[in-house]
Design a protein around this motif. Structure first.
Motif, PDB file in Angstrom:
ATOM      1  N   ARG A   1     -85.071 -59.233 -20.566  1.00  0.00           N
ATOM      2  CA  ARG A   1     -83.921 -59.456 -21.465  1.00  0.00           C
ATOM      3  C   ARG A   1     -82.794 -58.544 -20.970  1.00  0.00           C
ATOM      4  O   ARG A   1     -83.050 -57.595 -20.217  1.00  0.00           O
ATOM      5  CB  ARG A   1     -84.284 -59.107 -22.906  1.00  0.00           C
ATOM      6  N   THR A   2     -81.572 -58.833 -21.365  1.00  0.00           N
ATOM      7  CA  THR A   2     -80.463 -57.957 -20.989  1.00  0.00           C
ATOM      8  C   THR A   2     -80.225 -56.953 -22.107  1.00  0.00           C
ATOM      9  O   THR A   2     -80.070 -57.350 -23.272  1.00  0.00           O
ATOM     10  CB  THR A   2     -79.183 -58.775 -20.741  1.00  0.00           C
ATOM     11  N   ASP A   3     -80.251 -55.672 -21.760  1.00  0.00           N
ATOM     12  CA  ASP A   3     -80.017 -54.642 -22.769  1.00  0.00           C
ATOM     13  C   ASP A   3     -78.579 -54.762 -23.278  1.00  0.00           C
ATOM     14  O   ASP A   3     -77.632 -54.763 -22.486  1.00  0.00           O
ATOM     15  CB  ASP A   3     -80.247 -53.263 -22.156  1.00  0.00           C
ATOM     16  N   PRO A   4     -78.394 -54.898 -24.619  1.00  0.00           N
ATOM     17  CA  PRO A   4     -77.044 -55.150 -25.140  1.00  0.00           C
ATOM     18  C   PRO A   4     -76.101 -53.953 -24.977  1.00  0.00           C
ATOM     19  O   PRO A   4     -74.890 -54.123 -25.058  1.00  0.00           O
ATOM     20  CB  PRO A   4     -77.279 -55.458 -26.624  1.00  0.00           C
ATOM     21  N   TYR A   5     -76.627 -52.787 -24.775  1.00  0.00           N
ATOM     22  CA  TYR A   5     -75.768 -51.598 -24.669  1.00  0.00           C
ATOM     23  C   TYR A   5     -75.435 -51.274 -23.215  1.00  0.00           C
ATOM     24  O   TYR A   5     -74.285 -51.042 -22.866  1.00  0.00           O
ATOM     25  CB  TYR A   5     -76.438 -50.390 -25.341  1.00  0.00           C
ATOM     26  N   PHE A   6     -76.456 -51.265 -22.355  1.00  0.00           N
ATOM     27  CA  PHE A   6     -76.247 -50.827 -20.972  1.00  0.00           C
ATOM     28  C   PHE A   6     -76.138 -51.981 -19.983  1.00  0.00           C
ATOM     29  O   PHE A   6     -75.756 -51.785 -18.840  1.00  0.00           O
ATOM     30  CB  PHE A   6     -77.362 -49.864 -20.545  1.00  0.00           C
ATOM     31  N   GLY A   7     -76.534 -53.177 -20.384  1.00  0.00           N
ATOM     32  CA  GLY A   7     -76.371 -54.342 -19.523  1.00  0.00           C
ATOM     33  C   GLY A   7     -77.422 -54.506 -18.452  1.00  0.00           C
ATOM     34  O   GLY A   7     -77.375 -55.454 -17.670  1.00  0.00           O
ATOM     35  N   PHE A   8     -78.387 -53.595 -18.373  1.00  0.00           N
ATOM     36  CA  PHE A   8     -79.428 -53.761 -17.351  1.00  0.00           C
ATOM     37  C   PHE A   8     -80.575 -54.631 -17.875  1.00  0.00           C
ATOM     38  O   PHE A   8     -80.644 -54.932 -19.072  1.00  0.00           O
ATOM     39  CB  PHE A   8     -79.927 -52.424 -16.804  1.00  0.00           C
ATOM     40  N   ALA A   9     -81.456 -55.051 -16.955  1.00  0.00           N
ATOM     41  CA  ALA A   9     -82.539 -55.979 -17.303  1.00  0.00           C
ATOM     42  C   ALA A   9     -83.793 -55.199 -17.699  1.00  0.00           C
ATOM     43  O   ALA A   9     -84.225 -54.304 -16.985  1.00  0.00           O
ATOM     44  CB  ALA A   9     -82.843 -56.883 -16.109  1.00  0.00           C
ATOM     45  N   VAL A  10     -84.358 -55.574 -18.859  1.00  0.00           N
ATOM     46  CA  VAL A  10     -85.515 -54.846 -19.389  1.00  0.00           C
ATOM     47  C   VAL A  10     -86.678 -55.817 -19.568  1.00  0.00           C
ATOM     48  O   VAL A  10     -86.504 -56.876 -20.186  1.00  0.00           O
ATOM     49  CB  VAL A  10     -85.156 -54.201 -20.755  1.00  0.00           C
ATOM     50  N   PRO A  11     -87.849 -55.496 -19.026  1.00  0.00           N
ATOM     51  CA  PRO A  11     -88.989 -56.406 -19.197  1.00  0.00           C
ATOM     52  C   PRO A  11     -89.380 -56.515 -20.674  1.00  0.00           C
ATOM     53  O   PRO A  11     -89.260 -55.535 -21.412  1.00  0.00           O
ATOM     54  CB  PRO A  11     -90.108 -55.742 -18.379  1.00  0.00           C
ATOM     55  N   THR A  12     -89.810 -57.707 -21.094  1.00  0.00           N
ATOM     56  CA  THR A  12     -90.155 -57.895 -22.512  1.00  0.00           C
ATOM     57  C   THR A  12     -91.637 -57.678 -22.784  1.00  0.00           C
ATOM     58  O   THR A  12     -92.023 -57.415 -23.908  1.00  0.00           O
ATOM     59  CB  THR A  12     -89.766 -59.316 -22.981  1.00  0.00           C
ATOM     60  N   ALA A  13     -92.466 -57.810 -21.776  1.00  0.00           N
ATOM     61  CA  ALA A  13     -93.903 -57.593 -21.978  1.00  0.00           C
ATOM     62  C   ALA A  13     -94.554 -57.182 -20.666  1.00  0.00           C
ATOM     63  O   ALA A  13     -94.106 -57.575 -19.589  1.00  0.00           O
ATOM     64  CB  ALA A  13     -94.555 -58.871 -22.488  1.00  0.00           C
ATOM     65  N   LEU A  14     -95.571 -56.370 -20.772  1.00  0.00           N
ATOM     66  CA  LEU A  14     -96.347 -55.999 -19.599  1.00  0.00           C
ATOM     67  C   LEU A  14     -97.772 -55.694 -20.047  1.00  0.00           C
ATOM     68  O   LEU A  14     -97.964 -54.930 -21.000  1.00  0.00           O
ATOM     69  CB  LEU A  14     -95.733 -54.765 -18.921  1.00  0.00           C
ATOM     70  N   PRO A  15     -98.781 -56.300 -19.401  1.00  0.00           N
ATOM     71  CA  PRO A  15    -100.155 -56.043 -19.816  1.00  0.00           C
ATOM     72  C   PRO A  15    -100.443 -54.538 -19.836  1.00  0.00           C
ATOM     73  O   PRO A  15    -100.079 -53.821 -18.911  1.00  0.00           O
ATOM     74  CB  PRO A  15    -100.994 -56.735 -18.725  1.00  0.00           C
ATOM     75  N   GLY A  16    -101.061 -54.080 -20.924  1.00  0.00           N
ATOM     76  CA  GLY A  16    -101.450 -52.669 -21.001  1.00  0.00           C
ATOM     77  C   GLY A  16    -100.387 -51.774 -21.622  1.00  0.00           C
ATOM     78  O   GLY A  16    -100.629 -50.590 -21.837  1.00  0.00           O
TER      79      GLY A  16
ATOM     80  N   GLU B   1     -88.766 -52.213 -26.249  1.00  0.00           N
ATOM     81  CA  GLU B   1     -87.500 -52.477 -26.925  1.00  0.00           C
ATOM     82  C   GLU B   1     -87.210 -51.360 -27.917  1.00  0.00           C
ATOM     83  O   GLU B   1     -87.660 -51.381 -29.057  1.00  0.00           O
ATOM     84  CB  GLU B   1     -87.559 -53.838 -27.633  1.00  0.00           C
ATOM     85  N   PRO B   2     -86.454 -50.347 -27.481  1.00  0.00           N
ATOM     86  CA  PRO B   2     -86.260 -49.139 -28.278  1.00  0.00           C
ATOM     87  C   PRO B   2     -85.886 -49.409 -29.738  1.00  0.00           C
ATOM     88  O   PRO B   2     -86.400 -48.733 -30.634  1.00  0.00           O
ATOM     89  CB  PRO B   2     -85.144 -48.401 -27.539  1.00  0.00           C
ATOM     90  N   ALA B   3     -85.017 -50.416 -29.996  1.00  0.00           N
ATOM     91  CA  ALA B   3     -84.585 -50.673 -31.377  1.00  0.00           C
ATOM     92  C   ALA B   3     -85.783 -50.899 -32.303  1.00  0.00           C
ATOM     93  O   ALA B   3     -85.789 -50.464 -33.450  1.00  0.00           O
ATOM     94  CB  ALA B   3     -83.653 -51.885 -31.421  1.00  0.00           C
ATOM     95  N   LYS B   4     -86.814 -51.549 -31.761  1.00  0.00           N
ATOM     96  CA  LYS B   4     -87.993 -51.862 -32.581  1.00  0.00           C
ATOM     97  C   LYS B   4     -88.788 -50.617 -32.939  1.00  0.00           C
ATOM     98  O   LYS B   4     -89.588 -50.630 -33.866  1.00  0.00           O
ATOM     99  CB  LYS B   4     -88.901 -52.834 -31.826  1.00  0.00           C
ATOM    100  N   THR B   5     -88.629 -49.551 -32.172  1.00  0.00           N
ATOM    101  CA  THR B   5     -89.419 -48.343 -32.423  1.00  0.00           C
ATOM    102  C   THR B   5     -88.744 -47.428 -33.440  1.00  0.00           C
ATOM    103  O   THR B   5     -89.334 -46.449 -33.875  1.00  0.00           O
ATOM    104  CB  THR B   5     -89.662 -47.539 -31.121  1.00  0.00           C
ATOM    105  N   TRP B   6     -87.504 -47.713 -33.781  1.00  0.00           N
ATOM    106  CA  TRP B   6     -86.791 -46.880 -34.767  1.00  0.00           C
ATOM    107  C   TRP B   6     -86.981 -47.453 -36.165  1.00  0.00           C
ATOM    108  O   TRP B   6     -86.833 -48.673 -36.374  1.00  0.00           O
ATOM    109  CB  TRP B   6     -85.294 -46.846 -34.467  1.00  0.00           C
ATOM    110  N   ALA B   7     -87.254 -46.584 -37.141  1.00  0.00           N
ATOM    111  CA  ALA B   7     -87.392 -47.040 -38.526  1.00  0.00           C
ATOM    112  C   ALA B   7     -86.029 -47.482 -39.055  1.00  0.00           C
ATOM    113  O   ALA B   7     -85.914 -48.493 -39.747  1.00  0.00           O
ATOM    114  CB  ALA B   7     -87.968 -45.918 -39.389  1.00  0.00           C
TER     115      ALA B   7
END
Ligand SMILES: Nc1ncnc2c1ncn2[C@@H]1O[C@H](COP(=O)(O)OP(=O)(O)O)[C@@H](O)[C@H]1O
Ligand SMILES: C=C(OP(=O)(O)O)C(=O)O
Ligand SMILES: [Mn+2]
Length: 537
Positions: free
Chosen positions: A466-481, A488-494
C-alpha cells in the motif's frame, strides 16, 4: 628511552616530534595490554575475561569539541557548514603542548590499517597514554601481519592523551576536551576525553575526506553478505541497529559501522565491532553477547557485580551508552577479508520514537536520496522523569559529525551507485510501535529481523504493497510470520486522531529540515518528498 616491541626503527616517535618520553611499548597484543592496563589500575577484569574500563566524564563522543585546521586547501574542500575550524597556528600550539605533556610518559603505539582494501587503506599509527585505549584501537582497526610491522611507514598519526587539558583561549577550542584534525599533516590530536570511540571515528573522518576524490563512497553503515553473494548495507545513526542487525547468523558479517563502496564493491574500514551493550541479552543477540563475554573484549562503563565480577548489562547507572569492543573474529560468521561484492540492497535504519513510521518500506531511488540526505532518527528523552516527548534528529548522510565534504558529494555518489548497480532500497523503523515513546514499545528485534530477511532474500518483493499516506513510500500489507497490524502503524495506536496528528507533525519536521537541500537536489528527489498538503492542513 625504553622501547619494547616490534616497529620500523627508521620511523620512530621522533618523526612526530615526541621527545623525552620515558618509553614506548610498540604493537603489543591483548595479553600484554591487559597486563599493563590492570597493573596501572586503568581497568578491571570481568568474570568472562573481558577488560572493563570506565571513561569518566565523557561516556560518548563530543562533536562540539571537534575541530579541523582551516588552511588554503581545506578552505575550499571542506564542508564548513557542518564543521568547526581552528587555525594552523592554533593547531601547532596544541601539537607542541601535546608533545610537552607527553614528556616523561611511557606511551603505547599501534601500527594499523584503516581499510580492508589494500588500494584504499590508510596506514595509521596511534599513540595512546592508556593501555586499554591501545587495545581498543588495535581491536577496532585492521591489524597488519607481524612480518609487515618492521617496514610500516605511517601516513596518518593519532595522539590520544586523556590527561591533557586543552585551553580554549590558547588552542581555539571550546573546552578542556578536544579532537583536532590537520589534514595537511595527517595528524589527529585527542585530549581531555577517555571515550575510546573518538579514536575510531577520527580515522573514519579522515577516510571520509580522502576517499571520494578516489572514487570510493565512504559510508556510516554496517554490511553483511548472504550465501548467494548478495551484499546488503545498513545506514543509520547511533542506536538504530547497524551493529545488532548486521550480526545475522544466516549472513556473513563484513562490518558494523564504517565501509567504503567503489568499483570493486564494499570494504570494511575496520577490524572490529563496537556494540552498544545496554540490555544486551544472550537470547536476543547471542553472537554479540558471546563476543562481549570473553578474553579480548573491551567493555566501557559496564557495571560489574562487586563479588562475582559478572557484567550487569541491564545496569545503565554510569551511562546508557555502555559499549563492548571486540575483534571481528569473535563473531562466528565474520568475513576474514572484510570485503564483498556490489550491494543488492541498501537499508536505511531509523529508530522512530514517534511510532508513526512503518517497520519496513520500499523506497524508490529518489525516495532513498531524500531519506539519505535527511538522515532521520529520533532520540528518547528518557533521563528526566515524566518527559516522554521524543526528539527528532536529522543528521545528513546518517553521519553529519564525520563528514568533511559537502553532503552533496556523498549524496551524488550514492545516487549513481544505486542507479548503476540497480540496488533495491528500504527504510526500516527499529524504533517505536503501538504509540510513541512513553505509550508504545520498541519494535521487537524478531519482527525487524523477519522483515529484513524477507527483503534481502527477495521474497518481500512478491508481497502486496500500500502507499503510506504520509511519506508516500510503499509498505507491505502482509508477510508470513509477522502480525499484519504491526505493518500499519495507525492500527497499532489506540487513539487514531492522536496518530494522525503525530504523523503530520513528523512529516512537518522532515519538510522543515529538508528546505536546505531543496535547491541542490534533482527534481525527482524534490518530488519524492512527503506530500506538503498533508502536513500543512
Ligand atoms: N528492532 C530492533 N532492531 C535493532 N535494534 C534494536 C531493536 N530493538 C531494540 N534494539 C536495541 O537497540 C540497540 C541498537 O544499537 P546498535 O545496533 O549498537 O546501533 P548502531 O550500531 O546503529 O549504533 C541495541 O541495544 C539493540 O538491542
Ligand atoms: C561508535 C559510535 O557509533 P555508533 O553508535 O553508530 O555505533 C559512536 O557514536 O561513538
Ligand atoms: Mn554500532
Amino acid at each position: 628511552m625504553q622501547e619494547t616491541g616490534v616497529h620500523n626503527g627508521a620511523h620512530g616517535a621522533d618523526k612526530f616530534g615526541l621527545k623525552n618520553l620515558k618509553g614506548i611499548y610498540w604493537n603489543f597484543g591483548a595479553p600484554q595490554l591487559y597486563e599493563h592496563a590492570l597493573r596501572n589500575g586503568e581497568a578491571v577484569l570481568s568474570a568472562d575475561g573481558a577488560l572493563v574500563a570506565d571513561t569518566g566524564v565523557f561516556t560518548g563522543r563530543s562533536p562540539k569539541d571537534k575541530f579541523t585546521v582551516r588552511d588554503a586547501t581545506t578552505e575550499t574542500t571542506m564542508w564548513w557548514g557542518g564543521n568547526q575550524s581552528i587555525t594552523a597556528e592554533q593547531f601547532e600550539t596544541l601539537y607542541q603542548d601535546f608533545i610537552k605533556h607527553a614528556e616523561g610518559m611511557t606511551l603505547f603505539a599501534q601500527d594499523l590499517y584503516g581499510g580492508a582494501d589494500p588500494s584504499f587503506q590508510i596506514k595509521t599509527r596511534v599513540f595512546t597514554e592508556l593501555a586499554w585505549h591501545s587495545l581498543f584501537i588495535r581491536t577496532l582497526l585492521r591489524r597488519p601481519d607481524r612480518a609487515d610491522l618492521a617496514a610500516f611507514v605511517p601516513e596518518l598519526t593519532l595522539i590520544d592523551l586523556p590527561s591533557f587539558r586543552a585551553d580554549p583561549k590558547r588552542h581555539g577550542c571550546r573546552s578542556e576536551n578536544v579532537v583536532a584534525i590537520d589534514f595537511a599533516r595527517k595528524i589527529v590530536l585527542i585530549g581531555g576525553t577517555q571515550y575510546a570511540g573518538e579514536m575510531k571515528k577520527s580515522v573514519f573522518t579522515t577516510l571520509n575526506y580522502y576517499l571520494p576524490e578516489r572514487g570510493v563512497l565512504p559510508m556510516h553503515c554496517s554490511a553483511n553478505v548472504g550465501p548467494a553473494g548478495d551484499t546488503a548495507i545498513f545506514f543509520g545513526l547511533s542506536g538504530t541497529g547497524k551493529t545488532t542487525l548486521s550480526a545475522d547468523p544466516n549472513r556473513t558479517l563484513i562490518g558494523d559501522d564504517e565501509h567504503g563502496w567503489g568499483k570493486d564493491g564494499v570494504f570494511n574500514f575496520e577490524g572490529g565491532c563496537y556494540a552498544k551493550c545496554i540490555k544486551l541479552s544472550p537470547e536476543a543477540e547471542p553472537e554479540i553477547f558471546a563476543a562481549s563475554s570473553r578474553f579480548g573484549a573491551v567493555l566501557e562503563n559496564v557495571v560489574l557485580d562487586e563479588i562475582t565480577r559478572k557484567p550487569d548489562f541491564d545496569n545503565g547507572s554510569k551511562t546508557e551508552n555502555t559499549r563492548s569492543a571486540y575483534p571481528l573474529e569473535s563473531i562466528p560468521n565474520a568475513s576474514p577479508t572484510g570485503r564483498a561484492g556490489q550491494p543488492k540492497n541498501v537499508v536505511m535504519l531509523a529508530a522512530d520514537a514517534f511510532g508513526v513510521m512503518p517497520p519496513i518500506a520500499k523506497l524508490t531511488p529518489a525516495q532513498a536520496m531524500y531519506h539519505f540526505l535527511s538522515g532521520y532518527t529520533a532520540k528518547v528523552a528518557g533521563t528526566e522523569r515524566g518527559v516522554t516527548e521524543p526528539t527528532p534528529e536529522f543528521s545528513t548522510c546518517f553521519g553529519s559529525p564525520f563528514l568533511p565534504r559537502d553532503p552533496s558529494v556523498y549524496g551524488n555518489m550514492l545516487r549513481d551507485l544505486i542507479h548503476n548497480h540497480n540496488v533495491d532500497c528500504w527504510l526500516v523503523n527499529t524504533g517505536w510501535t503501538g504509540g510513541k515513546y512513553g505509550t508504545g514499545h520498541r519494535m521487537p528485534i524478531k519482527v525487524t529481523r523477519a522483515l529484513l530477511t524477507a527483503a534481502l532474500d527477495g521474497s518481500l518483493r512478491n508481497a502486496e504493497f500500500r502507499t503510506d499516506p504520509y511519506f508516500g513510500f510503499a509498505v507491505p500489507t502482509a508477510l508470513p510470520g509477522v502480525p499484519s497490524d504491526i505493518l500499519e502503524p495507525a492500527k497499532t495506536w489506540a487513539d487514531k486522531a492522536e496518530f494522525d496528528k503525530t504523523a503530520r507533525a513528523l512529516v512537518g519536521m522532515f519538510q522543515k529540515n529538508f528546505a536546505k537541500f531543496e535547491a541542490q537536489v534533482d527534481a525527482d528527489v524534490r518530488a519524492a518528498a512527503p506530500d506538503v498538503k498533508i502536513a500543512a492542513e
